[in-house]
Design an enzyme around this catalytic site. Sequence first.
Site, PDB file in Angstrom:
ATOM      1  N   HIS A  62       0.831  -1.217   0.000  1.00 30.31           N
ATOM      2  CA  HIS A  62       0.000   0.000   0.000  1.00 30.31           C
ATOM      3  C   HIS A  62       0.863   1.264   0.000  1.00 30.31           C
ATOM      4  O   HIS A  62       0.549   2.229  -0.708  1.00 30.31           O
ATOM      5  CB  HIS A  62      -0.961  -0.029   1.190  1.00 30.31           C
ATOM      6  CG  HIS A  62      -2.051  -1.047   1.039  1.00 30.31           C
ATOM      7  ND1 HIS A  62      -2.464  -1.888   2.066  1.00 30.31           N
ATOM      8  CD2 HIS A  62      -2.812  -1.391  -0.033  1.00 30.31           C
ATOM      9  CE1 HIS A  62      -3.430  -2.681   1.628  1.00 30.31           C
ATOM     10  NE2 HIS A  62      -3.666  -2.399   0.356  1.00 30.31           N
ATOM     11  N   ASP A  86     -10.389  -3.589   0.468  1.00 30.37           N
ATOM     12  CA  ASP A  86      -9.998  -3.711   1.881  1.00 30.37           C
ATOM     13  C   ASP A  86      -9.755  -2.344   2.527  1.00 30.37           C
ATOM     14  O   ASP A  86      -9.619  -2.233   3.739  1.00 30.37           O
ATOM     15  CB  ASP A  86      -8.741  -4.581   2.000  1.00 30.37           C
ATOM     16  CG  ASP A  86      -7.619  -4.089   1.098  1.00 30.37           C
ATOM     17  OD1 ASP A  86      -7.426  -4.660   0.010  1.00 30.37           O
ATOM     18  OD2 ASP A  86      -6.986  -3.068   1.449  1.00 30.37           O
ATOM     19  N   GLY A 139     -14.864  -1.222 -12.341  1.00 27.58           N
ATOM     20  CA  GLY A 139     -13.915  -0.136 -12.615  1.00 27.58           C
ATOM     21  C   GLY A 139     -13.772   0.162 -14.097  1.00 27.58           C
ATOM     22  O   GLY A 139     -13.602   1.319 -14.497  1.00 27.58           O
ATOM     23  N   ASP A 156      -5.605  -1.095  -7.905  1.00 28.04           N
ATOM     24  CA  ASP A 156      -5.354  -2.076  -6.839  1.00 28.04           C
ATOM     25  C   ASP A 156      -6.314  -3.246  -7.047  1.00 28.04           C
ATOM     26  O   ASP A 156      -7.267  -3.459  -6.302  1.00 28.04           O
ATOM     27  CB  ASP A 156      -5.587  -1.406  -5.474  1.00 28.04           C
ATOM     28  CG  ASP A 156      -5.373  -2.374  -4.317  1.00 28.04           C
ATOM     29  OD1 ASP A 156      -5.814  -2.062  -3.193  1.00 28.04           O
ATOM     30  OD2 ASP A 156      -4.802  -3.463  -4.556  1.00 28.04           O
ATOM     31  N   SER A 157      -6.041  -3.997  -8.096  1.00 30.79           N
ATOM     32  CA  SER A 157      -6.990  -5.034  -8.532  1.00 30.79           C
ATOM     33  C   SER A 157      -6.581  -6.414  -8.055  1.00 30.79           C
ATOM     34  O   SER A 157      -5.450  -6.629  -7.603  1.00 30.79           O
ATOM     35  CB  SER A 157      -7.012  -5.051 -10.059  1.00 30.79           C
ATOM     36  OG  SER A 157      -5.774  -5.578 -10.526  1.00 30.79           O
ATOM     37  N   THR A 158      -7.492  -7.381  -8.215  1.00 28.85           N
ATOM     38  CA  THR A 158      -7.137  -8.785  -8.076  1.00 28.85           C
ATOM     39  C   THR A 158      -6.294  -9.154  -9.295  1.00 28.85           C
ATOM     40  O   THR A 158      -5.961  -8.297 -10.109  1.00 28.85           O
ATOM     41  CB  THR A 158      -8.437  -9.628  -8.074  1.00 28.85           C
ATOM     42  OG1 THR A 158      -9.298  -9.145  -9.115  1.00 28.85           O
ATOM     43  CG2 THR A 158      -9.170  -9.502  -6.747  1.00 28.85           C
ATOM     44  N   PRO A 163     -13.630 -11.140 -12.036  1.00 27.13           N
ATOM     45  CA  PRO A 163     -13.956  -9.729 -12.256  1.00 27.13           C
ATOM     46  C   PRO A 163     -12.742  -8.858 -12.566  1.00 27.13           C
ATOM     47  O   PRO A 163     -12.864  -7.807 -13.181  1.00 27.13           O
ATOM     48  CB  PRO A 163     -14.600  -9.302 -10.943  1.00 27.13           C
ATOM     49  CG  PRO A 163     -14.148 -10.291  -9.916  1.00 27.13           C
ATOM     50  CD  PRO A 163     -13.981 -11.585 -10.667  1.00 27.13           C
TER      51      PRO A 163
HETATM   52  N1  SAM Z   1      -3.490  -6.155  -3.413  1.00 29.80           N
HETATM   53  C1  SAM Z   1      -4.306  -7.177  -3.861  1.00 29.80           C
HETATM   54  C2  SAM Z   1      -3.570  -7.957  -4.908  1.00 29.80           C
HETATM   55  O1  SAM Z   1      -2.502  -7.505  -5.290  1.00 29.80           O
HETATM   56  O2  SAM Z   1      -4.011  -9.014  -5.290  1.00 29.80           O
HETATM   57  C3  SAM Z   1      -5.612  -6.631  -4.309  1.00 29.80           C
HETATM   58  C4  SAM Z   1      -6.401  -6.226  -3.185  1.00 29.80           C
HETATM   59  S1  SAM Z   1      -8.005  -5.591  -3.425  1.00 29.80           S
HETATM   60  C5  SAM Z   1      -8.830  -6.511  -2.236  1.00 29.80           C
HETATM   61  C6  SAM Z   1      -8.605  -6.169  -4.964  1.00 29.80           C
HETATM   62  C7  SAM Z   1     -10.029  -5.728  -5.204  1.00 29.80           C
HETATM   63  O3  SAM Z   1     -10.296  -5.590  -6.611  1.00 29.80           O
HETATM   64  C8  SAM Z   1     -11.095  -6.722  -4.684  1.00 29.80           C
HETATM   65  O4  SAM Z   1     -11.800  -6.141  -3.626  1.00 29.80           O
HETATM   66  C9  SAM Z   1     -11.993  -6.982  -5.901  1.00 29.80           C
HETATM   67  O5  SAM Z   1     -13.348  -7.096  -5.575  1.00 29.80           O
HETATM   68  C10 SAM Z   1     -11.703  -5.735  -6.751  1.00 29.80           C
HETATM   69  N2  SAM Z   1     -12.034  -5.885  -8.162  1.00 29.80           N
HETATM   70  C11 SAM Z   1     -11.836  -6.969  -8.956  1.00 29.80           C
HETATM   71  N3  SAM Z   1     -12.304  -6.720 -10.200  1.00 29.80           N
HETATM   72  C12 SAM Z   1     -12.794  -5.444 -10.185  1.00 29.80           C
HETATM   73  C13 SAM Z   1     -13.401  -4.602 -11.175  1.00 29.80           C
HETATM   74  N4  SAM Z   1     -13.594  -5.037 -12.421  1.00 29.80           N
HETATM   75  N5  SAM Z   1     -13.754  -3.345 -10.823  1.00 29.80           N
HETATM   76  C14 SAM Z   1     -13.554  -2.893  -9.554  1.00 29.80           C
HETATM   77  N6  SAM Z   1     -13.006  -3.652  -8.556  1.00 29.80           N
HETATM   78  C15 SAM Z   1     -12.620  -4.902  -8.890  1.00 29.80           C
END
Ligand code: SAM
Length: 282
Positions: A62, A86, A139, A156-158, A163
Amino acid sequence: MSDWSEEILHRDFRIKLKVDRVLFDSETEHQRLKLFENATFGRVLTLDSVTQTTEGDEFIYHEMMAHLPILAHGRAKRVLVIGGGDGGMAEEVLKHKSVEHVTMVEIDAGVVEFSKQYLPNICKGAFDDPRLNLVIADGAQFVAETQDRFDVAIIDSTDPMGPGEVLFTETFYANVKRCLTEGGIIVTQNGVPFLQGGELTGTMRAFGKLFRDASCYLATIPTYVGGPMAMGWGTDDASLRQLPEEELNKRFMAAGLETRYYTPAVHKAAFALPPYVQELIG
Ligand code: SAM
């Protein structure tokens, strides 16, 4: 008998984290959300069995995704966070008193509600900050439609599955660029190059077409296994990556940040890429 949580992200490489206590384990609208306690890393959040964040090492990721682009920019007032459910990223961004507005676009309301309740040590009240505009949406759709403009965009995505897949496409990056003010910066979570090289190459190929300055920087996060993690960097202002450490020091001191990983020296060093990563970004 304690249980073990196995991460199934990489084909030939798996890790297991010891589960001392399961606090939550259920499907949300978009993914399987599990939270458990581990004696070393504290509370651990996984989505679809992939480690997202832990109380123990979240500060590294972060701080490097928030402070580096904001201090490099130097005049960032409006910041966009895509994902980040988070709340840990918003928390670091909101430490900058000069930042007037943060829009956070998270697809899964379950992750946000859940993090407010179970991960206060990570989001630390960020969701109550009046500067935060939380949008529950995809997003990719948000950046394709919004008329808002931002100085810094933090993705900061998965990982690129489920998704999160759409957040690694050229169309998405082009739409993010559309939302950036002149000289604005985008940074992206780009996986661990040693195990996820294709992910980085794909993003850098797109950034090479979209931005005058495209590169990546590195930081090692213990629970993102497989070596250093890459964070993509894209901007049309090529001078921002060349800022002297003295100038970054001045900005860091003026921001009055307390950090455990980020420093201006770490900032500069993070862009020094070993040949195996340089080869991936072309
Ligand atoms: N730092 C982490 C990693 O490197 O894997 C990511 C943490 S954060 C929890 C990732 C977030 O992205 C999740 O809460 C997920 O729901 C969100 N997410 C996934 N696809 C998304 C999309 N298309 N639009 C917005 N948020 C999305």
